[in-house]
Design an enzyme around this catalytic site. Sequence first.
Site, short mmCIF file in Angstrom:
data_model
loop_
_atom_site.label_atom_id
_atom_site.label_comp_id
_atom_site.label_asym_id
_atom_site.label_seq_id
_atom_site.Cartn_x
_atom_site.Cartn_y
_atom_site.Cartn_z
N ILE A 125 -98.47 -40.23 -32.73
CA ILE A 125 -98.37 -39.55 -31.44
C ILE A 125 -99.57 -39.83 -30.54
O ILE A 125 -99.45 -39.84 -29.31
CB ILE A 125 -98.19 -38.02 -31.64
N LYS A 126 -100.74 -40.11 -31.13
CA LYS A 126 -101.93 -40.39 -30.31
C LYS A 126 -101.77 -41.67 -29.51
O LYS A 126 -102.37 -41.82 -28.45
CB LYS A 126 -103.18 -40.47 -31.19
N GLY A 127 -100.98 -42.61 -30.02
CA GLY A 127 -100.61 -43.79 -29.24
C GLY A 127 -101.72 -44.77 -28.99
O GLY A 127 -102.67 -44.90 -29.75
#
Length: 250
Positions: A125-127
């Site tokens: 999710i941090k990408g």
Amino acid sequence: MSIIRPYGDTTGDGMVQLSFTLPVPHDKRAEGAAVQLANKMGMDPALVVHSKPIGPDFTFFVVYGPVNHLVDTSKVEVVERDYPLLSPKEVNLAIRKGLRRRLTVVGACIGTDAHTVGIDAILNIKGFAGEKGLEYYREVKVVNLGAQVAVPELVRRARAEKADAILVSQVVTQREAHVLNTKEMSAAFREAYAEDARPVLVAGGPRFTEQMAGELGVDRVFGRGTTPGEVASYLVDTLVTKRVPLKRSA
């Protein structure tokens, strides 16, 4: 203008900077060897602007100088993005309307590759580069198997998860390991699945180029700098927009 030369201090001066390591101790003879190598590569005159020992038997160099070669940009071949770049909201909407279920992605670093930074940048999710990874997309189910995953295990999990797409990251390149591992992976999936039921196979890594997809036996290759949004948009285009959602294996 399609014919160009490198730019260093002034336009068209042909100046380039080159770095490399030679298996010789750090001394004047080593610097001479570095200059000789640069000359043979077309850099003349060549100036060693930095040299540093790497242990007792190796030396790292940075060499600066002009080259006479010209580049014709009109003859450069690239793989252009052939799908629209979508926002996360557009990706979710397309999957919800087109598939009427979540799109399942299984990702891994295969073989002995333990460098998960690439696969994590796309999936977590941090990408990457200011974009959130595929875990952020509500309509995408992400199964990140992590590092050093054996190909048979990847195939098994893909079947268990009923994967729509497989994302494989390869960073380790010694002895062409990234190429060999990816070819092994693609061959295993083509053997395990009927062609119309096979997940979409995607490979990524800093030493891959888009032109290598056919050689590797995968559907798409993403190189360095790829963002999660590009991958998500490609999957939507392939699995939803072009109306080729995969049959589910038992």
